[in-house]
Design a protein around this motif. Structure first.
Motif, PDB file in Angstrom:
ATOM      1  N   VAL A 149      36.912  61.049  79.846  1.00  0.00           N
ATOM      2  CA  VAL A 149      35.988  61.682  78.894  1.00  0.00           C
ATOM      3  C   VAL A 149      36.488  61.480  77.465  1.00  0.00           C
ATOM      4  CG1 VAL A 149      35.002  63.885  78.144  1.00  0.00           C
ATOM      5  CG2 VAL A 149      35.187  63.368  80.595  1.00  0.00           C
ATOM      6  N   THR A 150      37.807  61.650  77.263  1.00  0.00           N
ATOM      7  CA  THR A 150      38.396  61.521  75.921  1.00  0.00           C
ATOM      8  C   THR A 150      38.146  60.135  75.330  1.00  0.00           C
ATOM      9  OG1 THR A 150      40.140  63.061  76.548  1.00  0.00           O
ATOM     10  CG2 THR A 150      40.549  61.734  74.600  1.00  0.00           C
ATOM     11  N   VAL A 151      38.361  59.081  76.137  1.00  0.00           N
ATOM     12  CA  VAL A 151      38.184  57.722  75.591  1.00  0.00           C
ATOM     13  C   VAL A 151      36.753  57.210  75.759  1.00  0.00           C
ATOM     14  CG1 VAL A 151      40.594  57.081  75.939  1.00  0.00           C
ATOM     15  CG2 VAL A 151      38.930  56.526  77.715  1.00  0.00           C
ATOM     16  N   GLY A 152      36.062  57.722  76.801  1.00  0.00           N
ATOM     17  CA  GLY A 152      34.738  57.187  77.118  1.00  0.00           C
ATOM     18  C   GLY A 152      33.667  57.571  76.124  1.00  0.00           C
ATOM     19  N   ARG A 153      33.734  58.794  75.610  1.00  0.00           N
ATOM     20  CA  ARG A 153      32.698  59.260  74.682  1.00  0.00           C
ATOM     21  C   ARG A 153      32.690  58.435  73.379  1.00  0.00           C
ATOM     22  NH1 ARG A 153      27.925  60.917  74.250  1.00  0.00           N
ATOM     23  NH2 ARG A 153      28.287  62.142  76.123  1.00  0.00           N
ATOM     24  N   PRO A 154      33.838  58.264  72.680  1.00  0.00           N
ATOM     25  CA  PRO A 154      33.821  57.424  71.467  1.00  0.00           C
ATOM     26  C   PRO A 154      33.446  55.972  71.767  1.00  0.00           C
ATOM     27  CG  PRO A 154      35.938  58.571  71.672  1.00  0.00           C
ATOM     28  CD  PRO A 154      35.152  58.887  72.905  1.00  0.00           C
ATOM     29  N   LEU A 155      33.846  55.506  72.954  1.00  0.00           N
ATOM     30  CA  LEU A 155      33.535  54.124  73.344  1.00  0.00           C
ATOM     31  C   LEU A 155      32.025  53.966  73.559  1.00  0.00           C
ATOM     32  CD1 LEU A 155      34.853  51.429  73.857  1.00  0.00           C
ATOM     33  CD2 LEU A 155      35.478  52.172  76.148  1.00  0.00           C
ATOM     34  N   LEU A 156      31.394  54.979  74.129  1.00  0.00           N
ATOM     35  CA  LEU A 156      29.936  54.956  74.305  1.00  0.00           C
ATOM     36  C   LEU A 156      29.237  54.935  72.936  1.00  0.00           C
ATOM     37  CD1 LEU A 156      27.300  55.175  75.902  1.00  0.00           C
ATOM     38  CD2 LEU A 156      27.675  57.658  76.061  1.00  0.00           C
ATOM     39  N   GLU A 157      29.732  55.775  72.033  1.00  0.00           N
ATOM     40  CA  GLU A 157      29.131  55.817  70.682  1.00  0.00           C
ATOM     41  C   GLU A 157      29.268  54.461  69.987  1.00  0.00           C
ATOM     42  OE1 GLU A 157      31.128  59.116  68.866  1.00  0.00           O
ATOM     43  OE2 GLU A 157      30.107  60.591  70.153  1.00  0.00           O
ATOM     44  N   GLU A 158      30.430  53.840  70.176  1.00  0.00           N
ATOM     45  CA  GLU A 158      30.668  52.517  69.577  1.00  0.00           C
ATOM     46  C   GLU A 158      29.741  51.460  70.182  1.00  0.00           C
ATOM     47  OE1 GLU A 158      34.242  49.278  69.562  1.00  0.00           O
ATOM     48  OE2 GLU A 158      34.852  51.386  69.542  1.00  0.00           O
ATOM     49  N   ALA A 159      29.560  51.528  71.511  1.00  0.00           N
ATOM     50  CA  ALA A 159      28.679  50.568  72.186  1.00  0.00           C
ATOM     51  C   ALA A 159      27.244  50.710  71.681  1.00  0.00           C
ATOM     52  CB  ALA A 159      28.735  50.786  73.699  1.00  0.00           C
ATOM     53  N   GLU A 160      26.826  51.952  71.449  1.00  0.00           N
ATOM     54  CA  GLU A 160      25.469  52.159  70.912  1.00  0.00           C
ATOM     55  C   GLU A 160      25.365  51.646  69.480  1.00  0.00           C
ATOM     56  OE1 GLU A 160      22.931  55.527  72.016  1.00  0.00           O
ATOM     57  OE2 GLU A 160      24.775  56.497  72.710  1.00  0.00           O
ATOM     58  N   ARG A 161      26.426  51.870  68.709  1.00  0.00           N
ATOM     59  CA  ARG A 161      26.431  51.418  67.306  1.00  0.00           C
ATOM     60  C   ARG A 161      26.307  49.898  67.226  1.00  0.00           C
ATOM     61  NH1 ARG A 161      30.468  54.624  66.099  1.00  0.00           N
ATOM     62  NH2 ARG A 161      32.049  53.005  66.111  1.00  0.00           N
ATOM     63  N   THR A 162      27.016  49.203  68.134  1.00  0.00           N
ATOM     64  CA  THR A 162      26.990  47.725  68.122  1.00  0.00           C
ATOM     65  C   THR A 162      25.854  47.173  68.987  1.00  0.00           C
ATOM     66  OG1 THR A 162      28.580  47.658  69.957  1.00  0.00           O
ATOM     67  CG2 THR A 162      29.495  47.552  67.723  1.00  0.00           C
ATOM     68  N   GLN A 163      25.062  48.083  69.544  1.00  0.00           N
ATOM     69  CA  GLN A 163      23.906  47.729  70.384  1.00  0.00           C
ATOM     70  C   GLN A 163      24.290  46.870  71.597  1.00  0.00           C
ATOM     71  OE1 GLN A 163      20.770  46.207  67.854  1.00  0.00           O
ATOM     72  NE2 GLN A 163      20.489  48.189  66.874  1.00  0.00           N
ATOM     73  N   ASP A 164      25.481  47.176  72.147  1.00  0.00           N
ATOM     74  CA  ASP A 164      25.893  46.533  73.398  1.00  0.00           C
ATOM     75  C   ASP A 164      25.421  47.445  74.532  1.00  0.00           C
ATOM     76  OD1 ASP A 164      27.126  45.467  75.625  1.00  0.00           O
ATOM     77  OD2 ASP A 164      28.996  44.977  74.578  1.00  0.00           O
ATOM     78  N   TRP A 165      24.146  47.271  74.924  1.00  0.00           N
ATOM     79  CA  TRP A 165      23.529  48.228  75.848  1.00  0.00           C
ATOM     80  C   TRP A 165      24.076  48.127  77.266  1.00  0.00           C
ATOM     81  CZ3 TRP A 165      22.055  51.498  72.645  1.00  0.00           C
ATOM     82  CH2 TRP A 165      21.424  51.140  71.445  1.00  0.00           C
ATOM     83  N   HIS A 166      24.546  46.946  77.659  1.00  0.00           N
ATOM     84  CA  HIS A 166      25.135  46.825  79.006  1.00  0.00           C
ATOM     85  C   HIS A 166      26.451  47.603  79.087  1.00  0.00           C
ATOM     86  CE1 HIS A 166      22.494  43.147  79.032  1.00  0.00           C
ATOM     87  NE2 HIS A 166      22.051  43.871  80.027  1.00  0.00           N
ATOM     88  N   LEU A 167      27.251  47.475  78.024  1.00  0.00           N
ATOM     89  CA  LEU A 167      28.499  48.243  77.974  1.00  0.00           C
ATOM     90  C   LEU A 167      28.181  49.737  77.960  1.00  0.00           C
ATOM     91  CD1 LEU A 167      31.547  48.559  77.593  1.00  0.00           C
ATOM     92  CD2 LEU A 167      31.227  48.194  75.144  1.00  0.00           C
ATOM     93  N   ALA A 168      27.162  50.120  77.183  1.00  0.00           N
ATOM     94  CA  ALA A 168      26.791  51.543  77.100  1.00  0.00           C
ATOM     95  C   ALA A 168      26.373  52.084  78.473  1.00  0.00           C
ATOM     96  CB  ALA A 168      25.665  51.721  76.080  1.00  0.00           C
ATOM     97  N   LEU A 169      25.585  51.293  79.226  1.00  0.00           N
ATOM     98  CA  LEU A 169      25.170  51.724  80.572  1.00  0.00           C
ATOM     99  C   LEU A 169      26.380  51.879  81.495  1.00  0.00           C
ATOM    100  CD1 LEU A 169      21.975  49.532  81.092  1.00  0.00           C
ATOM    101  CD2 LEU A 169      22.036  52.034  81.096  1.00  0.00           C
ATOM    102  N   ASP A 170      27.309  50.924  81.407  1.00  0.00           N
ATOM    103  CA  ASP A 170      28.533  51.013  82.223  1.00  0.00           C
ATOM    104  C   ASP A 170      29.293  52.303  81.909  1.00  0.00           C
ATOM    105  OD1 ASP A 170      28.191  48.650  83.583  1.00  0.00           O
ATOM    106  OD2 ASP A 170      29.408  47.453  82.221  1.00  0.00           O
ATOM    107  N   LEU A 171      29.368  52.639  80.621  1.00  0.00           N
ATOM    108  CA  LEU A 171      30.137  53.816  80.217  1.00  0.00           C
ATOM    109  C   LEU A 171      29.450  55.115  80.616  1.00  0.00           C
ATOM    110  CD1 LEU A 171      31.297  52.391  76.820  1.00  0.00           C
ATOM    111  CD2 LEU A 171      32.808  53.097  78.679  1.00  0.00           C
ATOM    112  N   VAL A 172      28.122  55.144  80.523  1.00  0.00           N
ATOM    113  CA  VAL A 172      27.386  56.344  80.954  1.00  0.00           C
ATOM    114  C   VAL A 172      27.692  56.624  82.431  1.00  0.00           C
ATOM    115  CG1 VAL A 172      25.087  57.239  81.485  1.00  0.00           C
ATOM    116  CG2 VAL A 172      25.529  56.244  79.241  1.00  0.00           C
ATOM    117  N   ALA A 173      27.662  55.568  83.262  1.00  0.00           N
ATOM    118  CA  ALA A 173      27.930  55.745  84.700  1.00  0.00           C
ATOM    119  C   ALA A 173      29.337  56.290  84.931  1.00  0.00           C
ATOM    120  CB  ALA A 173      27.758  54.408  85.433  1.00  0.00           C
ATOM    121  N   ARG A 174      30.300  55.808  84.168  1.00  0.00           N
ATOM    122  CA  ARG A 174      31.686  56.249  84.358  1.00  0.00           C
ATOM    123  C   ARG A 174      31.882  57.683  83.839  1.00  0.00           C
ATOM    124  NH1 ARG A 174      30.923  51.233  84.905  1.00  0.00           N
ATOM    125  NH2 ARG A 174      32.425  49.813  85.850  1.00  0.00           N
ATOM    126  N   LEU A 175      31.230  58.014  82.739  1.00  0.00           N
ATOM    127  CA  LEU A 175      31.311  59.389  82.229  1.00  0.00           C
ATOM    128  C   LEU A 175      30.651  60.367  83.205  1.00  0.00           C
ATOM    129  CD1 LEU A 175      30.639  58.693  78.450  1.00  0.00           C
ATOM    130  CD2 LEU A 175      32.680  59.825  79.378  1.00  0.00           C
TER     131      LEU A 175
END
Length: 305
Positions: free
Chosen positions: A238-264
């Motif tokens: 949770v500690t590392v995943g939340r900022p990483l999700l925000e970063e993925a959304e900022r850079t519009q890497d939607w596949h990475l964002a989907l991967d992170l949502v599943a892991r969170l």
């Protein structure tokens, strides 16, 4: 064109006892004309499997000769480019090493682990690498595609299993090899081995560093999150995943964002945090909508951990 040809027994016997003329003659008979100069030119950019794939559209062989181009490309590489490592060298060396380590884990005192590691270390020096010293991706793809899912899982688990069984030297050596062959795992495989040896806190710290390192590839960072999940460190996910999700959304890497949502989601479920799960449902909806807009007609995979 040579009139010498390979007979139907080749699949049982292999090609090593047939003349080069017979191999070239058989290729020519079924539609593929190739000379040593042609082959060397192809080998500047391709490996045996890819060379054979390029021959298949004009290949007329059927039955026992249907797969012949793949065997022929491998054998011609052995004869004409013996100074260069081929993907099948790595496939064979890795299979031998994994087999001997498997025997060791089953309690065999005679498992030939030392010679298998020596062979692999010698081969490692000959692998084609890029300017960062990492194995050439096309080479690795061809070398690893012969392994099925079960073998791939065994490869992934082996270093940790060795460490848990007390074979720490072999565990370190295999983790080092794994990180060399698959650079996205750099710092991850060794951390899992450290945790298995009882050095859990420093291992988790190292994995958090990889997950938050912006210089690492997205895949590498997700693999670090996966390692934290594997080790049951859901709070760290949770500690590392939340900022990483925000970063993925900022850079519009939607596949990475989907991967992170599943892991969170997985981490929050394990932690029993219902309010965080409810908030994450909004994140998922937002990310899925953005993904579908960015990739119209692209079927979304269900990204489950």
């Amino acid at each position: 064109m040579s009139t010498d040809r390979v007979d139907k027994a080749w699949q049982r016997k292999g090609l090593k006892d047939y003349s080069t003329e017979a191999i070239i003659g058989t290729l020519g008979h079924y539609g593929v004309q190739v000379s040593e100069a042609d082959f060397r030119q192809l080998a500047e950019k391709k490996y045996p499997g890819s060379i054979a794939e390029g021959w298949m559209p004009q290949w007329k062989g059927t039955g026992q000769f249907a797969p012949f181009p793949y065997a022929a490309a491998g054998e011609l590489w052995r004869r004409w480019l013996s100074d260069r490592a081929a993907p099948y060298d790595l496939s064979e060396g890795l299979a031998q090493l994994m087999g001997s380590l498997g025997q060791l884990l089953q309690g065999s005192q005679q498992a030939p682990v030392g010679p298998a590691f020596e062979r692999m270390n010698e081969l490692r020096k000959r692998l084609p690498v890029n300017d960062k010293g990492e194995p050439e991706p096309g080479f690795m793809q061809e070398a690893l595609r012969v392994f099925d899912e079960r073998a791939a899982r065994a490869f992934d688990d082996l270093a940790e299993m060795l460490a848990k069984a007390g074979h720490t030297g072999h565990a370190d050596a295999f983790a080092d090899l794994e990180e060399f062959l698959l650079p996205d795992r750099r710092g991850i495989s060794r951390s899992i081995v450290r945790a298995a040896r009882g050095e859990r806190d420093p291992a988790l710290e190292d994995l958090q560093k990889v997950a938050t390192d912006g210089a690492r590839s997205p895949l590498s960072r997700v693999l670090a999150v996966d390692a934290l999940l594997h080790l049951g460190a859901n709070d760290k996910v949770v500690t590392v995943g939340r900022p990483l999700l925000e970063e993925a959304e900022r850079t519009q890497d939607w596949h990475l964002a989907l991967d992170l949502v599943a892991r969170l989601e997985h981490a929050h479920k394990q932690l029993g945090d219902r309010s965080a799960l409810a908030a994450l449902a909004n994140d998922r909806a937002r990310v899925e909508k953005a993904h579908d807009e960015a990739h119209p007609g692209h079927r979304r995979h269900h990204h489950q951990h």
